[in-house]
Scaffold this active site. Structure first.
Site, mmCIF file in Angstrom:
data_model
loop_
_atom_site.group_PDB
_atom_site.id
_atom_site.type_symbol
_atom_site.label_atom_id
_atom_site.label_comp_id
_atom_site.label_asym_id
_atom_site.label_seq_id
_atom_site.Cartn_x
_atom_site.Cartn_y
_atom_site.Cartn_z
ATOM 1 N N GLY A 38 1.734 3.769 -42.143
ATOM 2 C CA GLY A 38 1.063 4.201 -43.368
ATOM 3 C C GLY A 38 -0.406 4.440 -43.104
ATOM 4 N N GLU A 79 -0.985 0.473 -48.799
ATOM 5 C CA GLU A 79 -1.738 1.742 -48.793
ATOM 6 C C GLU A 79 -2.433 1.981 -50.130
ATOM 7 O OE1 GLU A 79 -2.252 2.874 -45.984
ATOM 8 O OE2 GLU A 79 -0.627 1.790 -45.005
HETATM 9 ZN ZN LIG Z 1 -4.156 -0.487 -43.813
#
Ligand SMILES: [Zn+2]
Length: 174
Positions: free
Chosen positions: A46, A139
């Site tokens: 991510g 995220e």
């Molecule tokens: Zn991170």
């Protein structure tokens, strides 16, 4: 196609909330392509736009990144928001491309429903479970200026950040 430099502490951008994207245009789509290139090259599962120095509310994710035996599961999310989180929690050993070589356990809701805009500007909503639930929350935290080490004790956080800053200084001088 471009691999961008990933920023690390003490870069103050990592502590700032990102701006919402007002219009999903070609510039945004180009940034998303760069983010995927950067994430897959790392490799990581991510990445948030702020990690490549663009404080915009955009994240990319693919939990099969770095695993050639598995089909890619790419997601690009613009202005992502958690709209529902389960009461049951899960503890997972997390890491972060902006906090290299640091891994520690963080507890989060086990399932989350996320709403976002896709690359065409269409609204999407989906329930995430397992590693994707952990990753998408990590995220989205980046878009709010939160790092996973912020959930740890102050002592651990300071020790880890010192390590990251020292490593960055060594890279600059070597
Ligand atoms: Zn991170």
């Amino acid at each position: 196609m471009a691999i961008r430099k990933i920023i690390t502490p003490p870069n103050p951008l990592l502590k700032q909330p990102s701006l919402k994207v007002q219009e999903v245009d070609d510039n945004i789509r180009a940034l998303i392509r760069d983010m995927f290139d950067t994430m897959y090259a790392a490799p990581g599962i991510g990445l948030a736009a702020v990690q490549v120095g663009e404080p915009l509310s955009i994240i990319v994710m693919d939990i099969h990144s770095g695993d050639k035996d598995k089909e890619p599961r790419p997601y690009a999310m613009i202005n992502p928001e958690v709209v529902w989180a389960s009461d049951n929690k899960v503890t997972y050993q997390e890491g972060c491309l902006s906090v290299p070589d640091v891994y520690d356990e963080v507890e989060r809701p086990a399932e989350v429903k996320v709403r976002w805009l896709d690359e065409q500007g269409n609204e999407r909503e989906q329930l995430f479970t397992g590693l994707e639930a952990v990753c998408v929350q990590h995220e989205i935290d980046h878009t709010k200026g939160i790092l996973f080490v912020d959930y740890l004790s102050r002592l651990k956080r300071e020790r880890y950040l010192k390590k990251v800053i020292k490593r960055a200084q060594q890279e600059m001088t070597s």
